[in-house]
Design a protein around this motif. Structure first.
Motif, PDB file in Angstrom:
ATOM      1  N   PRO A 164       0.835  -1.203   0.000  1.00 32.28           N
ATOM      2  CA  PRO A 164       0.000   0.000   0.000  1.00 32.28           C
ATOM      3  C   PRO A 164       0.867   1.250   0.000  1.00 32.28           C
ATOM      4  O   PRO A 164       1.970   1.263   0.559  1.00 32.28           O
ATOM      5  CB  PRO A 164      -0.796  -0.127   1.299  1.00 32.28           C
ATOM      6  CG  PRO A 164      -0.805  -1.581   1.602  1.00 32.28           C
ATOM      7  CD  PRO A 164       0.533  -2.092   1.132  1.00 32.28           C
ATOM      8  N   THR A 165       0.358   2.303  -0.630  1.00 27.88           N
ATOM      9  CA  THR A 165       1.093   3.550  -0.763  1.00 27.88           C
ATOM     10  C   THR A 165       0.335   4.689  -0.081  1.00 27.88           C
ATOM     11  O   THR A 165      -0.775   4.504   0.417  1.00 27.88           O
ATOM     12  CB  THR A 165       1.272   3.901  -2.245  1.00 27.88           C
ATOM     13  OG1 THR A 165      -0.036   4.174  -2.806  1.00 27.88           O
ATOM     14  CG2 THR A 165       1.919   2.762  -3.016  1.00 27.88           C
ATOM     15  N   ALA A 166       0.928   5.876  -0.112  1.00 29.20           N
ATOM     16  CA  ALA A 166       0.244   7.049   0.439  1.00 29.20           C
ATOM     17  C   ALA A 166      -1.060   7.317  -0.313  1.00 29.20           C
ATOM     18  O   ALA A 166      -2.044   7.787   0.289  1.00 29.20           O
ATOM     19  CB  ALA A 166       1.173   8.262   0.353  1.00 29.20           C
ATOM     20  N   MET A 167      -1.103   7.023  -1.605  1.00 24.95           N
ATOM     21  CA  MET A 167      -2.332   7.212  -2.368  1.00 24.95           C
ATOM     22  C   MET A 167      -3.426   6.260  -1.878  1.00 24.95           C
ATOM     23  O   MET A 167      -4.586   6.646  -1.743  1.00 24.95           O
ATOM     24  CB  MET A 167      -2.083   6.990  -3.861  1.00 24.95           C
ATOM     25  CG  MET A 167      -3.309   7.240  -4.736  1.00 24.95           C
ATOM     26  SD  MET A 167      -2.980   7.100  -6.515  1.00 24.95           S
ATOM     27  CE  MET A 167      -2.766   5.316  -6.672  1.00 24.95           C
ATOM     28  N   ASN A 168      -3.045   5.015  -1.579  1.00 23.06           N
ATOM     29  CA  ASN A 168      -4.016   4.069  -1.041  1.00 23.06           C
ATOM     30  C   ASN A 168      -4.532   4.526   0.320  1.00 23.06           C
ATOM     31  O   ASN A 168      -5.732   4.414   0.618  1.00 23.06           O
ATOM     32  CB  ASN A 168      -3.404   2.680  -0.909  1.00 23.06           C
ATOM     33  CG  ASN A 168      -2.820   2.136  -2.197  1.00 23.06           C
ATOM     34  OD1 ASN A 168      -1.721   1.588  -2.191  1.00 23.06           O
ATOM     35  ND2 ASN A 168      -3.521   2.301  -3.302  1.00 23.06           N
ATOM     36  N   ALA A 169      -3.632   5.048   1.150  1.00 27.86           N
ATOM     37  CA  ALA A 169      -4.042   5.532   2.468  1.00 27.86           C
ATOM     38  C   ALA A 169      -5.034   6.688   2.334  1.00 27.86           C
ATOM     39  O   ALA A 169      -6.012   6.771   3.082  1.00 27.86           O
ATOM     40  CB  ALA A 169      -2.814   5.963   3.268  1.00 27.86           C
ATOM     41  N   GLU A 170      -4.806   7.561   1.363  1.00 23.63           N
ATOM     42  CA  GLU A 170      -5.728   8.668   1.139  1.00 23.63           C
ATOM     43  C   GLU A 170      -7.084   8.163   0.666  1.00 23.63           C
ATOM     44  O   GLU A 170      -8.136   8.671   1.090  1.00 23.63           O
ATOM     45  CB  GLU A 170      -5.137   9.639   0.132  1.00 23.63           C
ATOM     46  CG  GLU A 170      -6.069  10.753  -0.326  1.00 23.63           C
ATOM     47  CD  GLU A 170      -6.522  11.690   0.785  1.00 23.63           C
ATOM     48  OE1 GLU A 170      -7.465  12.472   0.541  1.00 23.63           O
ATOM     49  OE2 GLU A 170      -5.947  11.640   1.900  1.00 23.63           O
ATOM     50  N   TYR A 171      -7.107   7.170  -0.189  1.00 18.37           N
ATOM     51  CA  TYR A 171      -8.351   6.569  -0.681  1.00 18.37           C
ATOM     52  C   TYR A 171      -9.211   6.076   0.484  1.00 18.37           C
ATOM     53  O   TYR A 171     -10.409   6.376   0.562  1.00 18.37           O
ATOM     54  CB  TYR A 171      -7.987   5.431  -1.625  1.00 18.37           C
ATOM     55  CG  TYR A 171      -9.107   4.508  -2.039  1.00 18.37           C
ATOM     56  CD1 TYR A 171     -10.053   4.887  -2.990  1.00 18.37           C
ATOM     57  CD2 TYR A 171      -9.178   3.218  -1.513  1.00 18.37           C
ATOM     58  CE1 TYR A 171     -11.048   4.014  -3.396  1.00 18.37           C
ATOM     59  CE2 TYR A 171     -10.173   2.334  -1.922  1.00 18.37           C
ATOM     60  CZ  TYR A 171     -11.103   2.741  -2.857  1.00 18.37           C
ATOM     61  OH  TYR A 171     -12.094   1.866  -3.259  1.00 18.37           O
ATOM     62  N   TYR A 172      -8.608   5.346   1.381  1.00 25.61           N
ATOM     63  CA  TYR A 172      -9.373   4.825   2.518  1.00 25.61           C
ATOM     64  C   TYR A 172      -9.742   5.933   3.501  1.00 25.61           C
ATOM     65  O   TYR A 172     -10.829   5.930   4.080  1.00 25.61           O
ATOM     66  CB  TYR A 172      -8.598   3.710   3.204  1.00 25.61           C
ATOM     67  CG  TYR A 172      -8.604   2.415   2.419  1.00 25.61           C
ATOM     68  CD1 TYR A 172      -9.776   1.675   2.270  1.00 25.61           C
ATOM     69  CD2 TYR A 172      -7.447   1.923   1.816  1.00 25.61           C
ATOM     70  CE1 TYR A 172      -9.799   0.497   1.553  1.00 25.61           C
ATOM     71  CE2 TYR A 172      -7.460   0.739   1.090  1.00 25.61           C
ATOM     72  CZ  TYR A 172      -8.643   0.023   0.961  1.00 25.61           C
ATOM     73  OH  TYR A 172      -8.674  -1.149   0.244  1.00 25.61           O
ATOM     74  N   ARG A 173      -8.835   6.894   3.699  1.00 24.11           N
ATOM     75  CA  ARG A 173      -9.155   8.003   4.601  1.00 24.11           C
ATOM     76  C   ARG A 173     -10.391   8.747   4.129  1.00 24.11           C
ATOM     77  O   ARG A 173     -11.258   9.114   4.941  1.00 24.11           O
ATOM     78  CB  ARG A 173      -7.973   8.974   4.695  1.00 24.11           C
ATOM     79  CG  ARG A 173      -8.197  10.117   5.695  1.00 24.11           C
ATOM     80  CD  ARG A 173      -7.313  11.311   5.398  1.00 24.11           C
ATOM     81  NE  ARG A 173      -7.650  11.940   4.118  1.00 24.11           N
ATOM     82  CZ  ARG A 173      -8.687  12.749   3.929  1.00 24.11           C
ATOM     83  NH1 ARG A 173      -9.522  13.033   4.936  1.00 24.11           N
ATOM     84  NH2 ARG A 173      -8.913  13.282   2.737  1.00 24.11           N
ATOM     85  N   GLN A 174     -10.487   8.977   2.826  1.00 18.61           N
ATOM     86  CA  GLN A 174     -11.636   9.704   2.284  1.00 18.61           C
ATOM     87  C   GLN A 174     -12.960   8.998   2.604  1.00 18.61           C
ATOM     88  O   GLN A 174     -14.003   9.644   2.691  1.00 18.61           O
ATOM     89  CB  GLN A 174     -11.497   9.839   0.762  1.00 18.61           C
ATOM     90  CG  GLN A 174     -10.403  10.775   0.300  1.00 18.61           C
ATOM     91  CD  GLN A 174     -10.275  10.782  -1.223  1.00 18.61           C
ATOM     92  OE1 GLN A 174     -10.901   9.982  -1.925  1.00 18.61           O
ATOM     93  NE2 GLN A 174      -9.445  11.680  -1.735  1.00 18.61           N
ATOM     94  N   ARG A 175     -12.916   7.683   2.776  1.00 14.82           N
ATOM     95  CA  ARG A 175     -14.129   6.891   2.962  1.00 14.82           C
ATOM     96  C   ARG A 175     -14.321   6.434   4.405  1.00 14.82           C
ATOM     97  O   ARG A 175     -15.092   5.514   4.687  1.00 14.82           O
ATOM     98  CB  ARG A 175     -14.082   5.693   1.995  1.00 14.82           C
ATOM     99  CG  ARG A 175     -14.259   6.162   0.555  1.00 14.82           C
ATOM    100  CD  ARG A 175     -13.622   5.255  -0.487  1.00 14.82           C
ATOM    101  NE  ARG A 175     -13.864   5.813  -1.835  1.00 14.82           N
ATOM    102  CZ  ARG A 175     -13.132   6.776  -2.377  1.00 14.82           C
ATOM    103  NH1 ARG A 175     -12.085   7.288  -1.726  1.00 14.82           N
ATOM    104  NH2 ARG A 175     -13.436   7.253  -3.571  1.00 14.82           N
ATOM    105  N   ALA A 176     -13.644   7.117   5.339  1.00 14.12           N
ATOM    106  CA  ALA A 176     -13.677   6.712   6.738  1.00 14.12           C
ATOM    107  C   ALA A 176     -15.027   6.933   7.403  1.00 14.12           C
ATOM    108  O   ALA A 176     -15.249   6.455   8.515  1.00 14.12           O
ATOM    109  CB  ALA A 176     -12.589   7.453   7.523  1.00 14.12           C
TER     110      ALA A 176
END
Length: 370
Positions: free
Chosen positions: A37-49
């Protein structure tokens, strides 16, 4: 009306604010090398928290368990460290996240396997499907799945251990729990279904034997991380990748009754209105009777998924069809989906051309509602 969707519910040790979960969605954007997982993946999940519970994309428990290009793993220390940034981002945004644990079994390709070996399966039968690999030019392409080799009996214990290790690694990475993927035509589902399992040992033939691997995995994972942090996903009546069972009512009834041995976080059933990534207009009409049967036989929290929109999701909860609805594509295109449903706001339309592979386009650039 979204009265039932907005009610809180207790799942394992957690009280969820509402009943709109984010379904697992393979997006094929893990960093390379290492399937991280990358920072982009972390942002994807953060947006949907704001989801009641995020279930991550399917995550392979071993190199042998991989079947698609650019999907993440959870079997190396580097992967654990990389996933930790995802869980941290979600928790800082107030969310809860379970990791879906995955072994694809026969739905793979030698290019993913150690030493370019054949994929493994309960039985060496042809597979009616394709998988997503990387070609010689580095592009993602769909390729036929070769006929796999049958697992030897002594190899099964190692796979159970891989699930246990993966669950331990998921919690090391900060996940709130794990979901065991036992559906959609992948390894555990291949053992369950009579179409794909022609073994004559303790893992084949009878319903109890075909269910044995799943139950052994659940026991091992529950012992590792606590049953209250474990969910299980099943696809009764699924036809994806050649699945099918001669006696689905008996087979899945036995499995669900057996799962009641553990105080699991939830049971997740996928309705066959959506099979893989395409609409199946010919799914077996016995599904409604089977889900009603399993609803009665299951003692815990029931989650369902399968092409629901806000209206049909509310209706399903009102009719006591389930306790939680998992949304897939609506969450893909609407990072703020619970707010949009609560306030009756218009939904973004997902772009299928960006579902698998690529960059931030169609991934983290879907706008929240103003």
């Amino acid at each position: 009306m979204t009265q039932h969707l907005l009610e809180p519910i207790k799942v394992g040790p957690y009280t969820l604010a509402h009943r709109m979960a984010m379904a697992p969605l393979t997006r094929s954007r893990a960093g390379q090398p290492g399937d991280l997982p990358t920072a982009m993946n972390a942002e994807y999940y953060r947006q949907r928290a704001s989801a009641a519970l995020i279930i991550t994309e399917a995550t392979q428990i071993s190199r042998q368990g991989q079947g698609y290009a650019w999907t993440p793993g959870i079997y190396s220390d580097e992967q654990v460290d990389a996933w930790r940034q995802v869980s941290t981002h979600v928790h800082e945004a107030g969310g809860r996240i379970f990791m879906q644990l995955w072994h694809v079994g026969r739905v793979s390709h030698p290019s993913f396997q150690p030493d370019n070996a054949l994929p493994v399966a309960p039985s060496a039968l042809p597979v009616p499907g394709k998988t997503f690999i990387v070609d010689d030019q580095g592009n993602g392409v769909w390729e036929d799945v070769p006929t796999p080799r049958a697992l030897e009996a002594f190899e099964i214990a190692d796979i159970i251990s891989d699930y246990s290790r993966a669950a331990r690694n998921a919690l090391r990475a900060g996940m709130d729990g794990v979901e065991i993927h036992a559906g959609n035509g992948y390894l555990l589902d291949q053992f369950i279904n009579s179409n794909s399992n022609q073994r004559e040992d303790n893992y084949g033939s009878s319903v109890a034997n075909r269910a044995r691997l799943l139950l052994d995995v659940v026991e091992a994972v529950a012992d590792e991380v606590g049953a209250e942090r474990v969910g299980v996903r099943l696809t009764p009546m699924g036809r994806f990748m050649g699945m099918g069972d001669a006696t689905p009512e008996a087979t899945f009834g036995y499995i669900v009754r057996s799962l009641n041995r553990w105080p699991l976080a939830y049971l997740h059933l996928v309705e066959p209105a959506v099979v893989g990534t395409v609409k199946d207009e010919n799914f077996d009409p016995r599904w409604d009777a089977i889900i009603s049967q399993l609803r009665t036989q299951w003692n815990g929290v029931l989650m369902i998924a399968g092409g629901y929109d806000p209206q049909t999701a509310e209706q399903a909860l009102a009719a006591n069809r389930a306790d939680i609805i998992a949304f897939g594509r609506p969450f893909l295109a609407n990072p703020d989906l619970p707010r949009r449903i609560r306030d009756g706001l218009a939904l973004n339309t997902p772009d299928p051309s960006t579902f698998f592979g690529g960059d931030q386009r169609g991934y983290i650039d879907y706008p929240a509602h103003p």
